[in-house]
Design an enzyme around this catalytic site. Sequence first.
Site, short mmCIF file in Angstrom:
data_model
loop_
_atom_site.label_atom_id
_atom_site.label_comp_id
_atom_site.label_asym_id
_atom_site.label_seq_id
_atom_site.Cartn_x
_atom_site.Cartn_y
_atom_site.Cartn_z
N ASP A 12 3.78 -0.20 -0.06
CA ASP A 12 3.69 0.66 1.12
C ASP A 12 5.07 1.14 1.56
O ASP A 12 6.06 0.44 1.36
CB ASP A 12 3.03 -0.15 2.25
CG ASP A 12 2.50 0.74 3.35
OD1 ASP A 12 2.49 1.99 3.19
OD2 ASP A 12 2.08 0.19 4.39
N ARG A 16 7.53 6.86 4.53
CA ARG A 16 8.63 6.62 5.49
C ARG A 16 9.99 6.69 4.81
O ARG A 16 10.96 7.18 5.39
CB ARG A 16 8.43 5.25 6.17
CG ARG A 16 7.52 5.35 7.38
CD ARG A 16 7.00 4.00 7.78
NE ARG A 16 5.95 3.58 6.87
CZ ARG A 16 5.50 2.32 6.76
NH1 ARG A 16 6.04 1.38 7.52
NH2 ARG A 16 4.54 2.03 5.93
N ARG A 25 7.00 13.97 1.22
CA ARG A 25 6.40 12.65 0.93
C ARG A 25 6.33 12.37 -0.58
O ARG A 25 6.52 11.24 -1.03
CB ARG A 25 4.98 12.59 1.51
CG ARG A 25 4.93 12.62 3.03
CD ARG A 25 3.49 12.57 3.52
NE ARG A 25 2.80 11.36 3.05
CZ ARG A 25 2.92 10.16 3.63
NH1 ARG A 25 3.66 10.01 4.70
NH2 ARG A 25 2.26 9.12 3.15
N SER A 57 -5.99 3.99 -3.18
CA SER A 57 -7.17 3.34 -2.59
C SER A 57 -8.31 4.33 -2.43
O SER A 57 -8.11 5.56 -2.50
CB SER A 57 -6.81 2.76 -1.22
OG SER A 57 -6.68 3.81 -0.29
N ASN A 60 -7.41 6.76 0.11
CA ASN A 60 -6.33 7.73 -0.13
C ASN A 60 -6.83 9.15 -0.38
O ASN A 60 -6.06 10.10 -0.30
CB ASN A 60 -5.42 7.28 -1.28
CG ASN A 60 -4.48 6.17 -0.89
OD1 ASN A 60 -4.07 5.36 -1.74
ND2 ASN A 60 -4.11 6.08 0.38
N ARG A 63 -5.96 11.92 2.12
CA ARG A 63 -4.63 12.55 2.23
C ARG A 63 -4.71 14.02 1.80
O ARG A 63 -5.72 14.46 1.26
CB ARG A 63 -3.63 11.80 1.36
CG ARG A 63 -3.49 10.38 1.87
CD ARG A 63 -2.26 9.71 1.37
NE ARG A 63 -2.16 8.40 2.00
CZ ARG A 63 -1.09 7.64 1.99
NH1 ARG A 63 -0.01 8.04 1.37
NH2 ARG A 63 -1.08 6.48 2.59
N SER A 180 -5.65 -3.99 4.16
CA SER A 180 -6.11 -2.65 3.80
C SER A 180 -7.09 -2.62 2.62
O SER A 180 -6.95 -1.82 1.69
CB SER A 180 -4.90 -1.75 3.47
OG SER A 180 -4.06 -1.64 4.58
N GLU A 191 -1.03 -17.00 -1.36
CA GLU A 191 0.02 -16.93 -0.35
C GLU A 191 0.24 -15.46 -0.03
O GLU A 191 0.04 -14.59 -0.89
CB GLU A 191 1.33 -17.50 -0.93
CG GLU A 191 1.28 -18.96 -1.31
CD GLU A 191 1.42 -19.89 -0.12
OE1 GLU A 191 1.90 -19.43 0.94
OE2 GLU A 191 1.04 -21.06 -0.24
C1 FPP Z 1 1.97 3.86 0.19
O1 FPP Z 1 2.99 4.58 0.80
C2 FPP Z 1 1.92 4.21 -1.22
C3 FPP Z 1 0.87 4.85 -1.82
C4 FPP Z 1 -0.32 5.32 -1.11
C5 FPP Z 1 0.91 5.18 -3.24
C6 FPP Z 1 1.58 4.21 -4.15
C7 FPP Z 1 1.85 4.93 -5.39
C8 FPP Z 1 2.99 4.85 -6.13
C9 FPP Z 1 4.11 3.93 -5.88
C10 FPP Z 1 3.18 5.77 -7.29
C11 FPP Z 1 2.13 5.78 -8.35
C12 FPP Z 1 1.91 4.47 -8.99
C13 FPP Z 1 1.95 4.18 -10.30
C14 FPP Z 1 1.47 2.85 -10.79
C15 FPP Z 1 2.46 5.13 -11.31
P1 FPP Z 1 2.63 5.56 1.99
O2 FPP Z 1 2.61 6.94 1.46
O3 FPP Z 1 1.38 5.11 2.67
O4 FPP Z 1 3.88 5.34 2.90
P2 FPP Z 1 3.96 5.47 4.49
O5 FPP Z 1 3.06 4.42 5.05
O6 FPP Z 1 5.41 5.21 4.76
O7 FPP Z 1 3.56 6.87 4.83
#
Ligand code: FPP
Length: 224
Positions: A12, A16, A25, A57, A60, A63, A180, A191
């Site tokens: 996560d 940010r 983003r 997820s 997601n 978005r 989540s 843990e």
């Molecule tokens: C949460 O940050 C992150 C995600 C929803 C996506 C995670 C995906 C990756 C790291 C890239 C793709 C993965 C692979 C395995 C290639 P957020 O956008 O919710 O951050 P925020 O809460 O700061 O807005």
Amino acid sequence: MTKAKHVAIIMDGNGRWAKKRHLPRAMGHKKGVEAVRKVVRAAKDLGLEALTLYAFSTENWRRSEEEIGALMGLMKAFIIADLDEFAANNVRLRIIGDYKAFPADLVKLIEGALERTAGNVGTTLAVALNYGSQDEIARAATKAAGKGPITPETIAAELDTAGMPPLDLLIRTSGEVRLSNFLLWQAAYAEMLFVDTLWPDFTPEHLAQALEQFVDRERRYGGR
Ligand code: FPP
């Protein structure tokens, strides 16, 4: 002293990270993939049997189309760029969640990667795609019910994580303290570690530190 075999991470804070730098983003996600790459290598070097990462997820999909497109593009690029390394390093790719809802070209890439790494017995990298724990449990319970009496064991055997080692440690980055809808069943005895670091800033050293902390914590499994 118990050594962690299976670590899961809620990655996560990409948004940010980007916002702090006045970047879109998608740039946070791009940087997040670099962190994924390093952490997967570290997982292998640290001798983890399994690393499960929450990449997309079931929530997601809410978005923007632009952000979803950027995430899909990054996943494609990740598989294309890193598959040879997985194959060479005995890393087995696994997907949890219903990835078949993704665009056909990404599904094809995923299936090629699953097939190519299926015989690898080193670290398993499980990527959660279109994953929601409640959905996973409901699907598992439905399958288990078709086969006779339902018990925790018969449900566990139908979860997307079936056959993986029990989850030892669940890490969430970026300071948020909630699950989540991630690995609710699997986290029963895990843990939990919540760190303030934003995912793009998470390094192999952070993972190594987390594993050390895990070893230091006494695990009772509800007994004494
Ligand atoms: C949460 O940050 C992150 C995600 C929803 C996506 C995670 C995906 C990756 C790291 C890239 C793709 C993965 C692979 C395995 C290639 P957020 O956008 O919710 O951050 P925020 O809460 O700061 O807005």
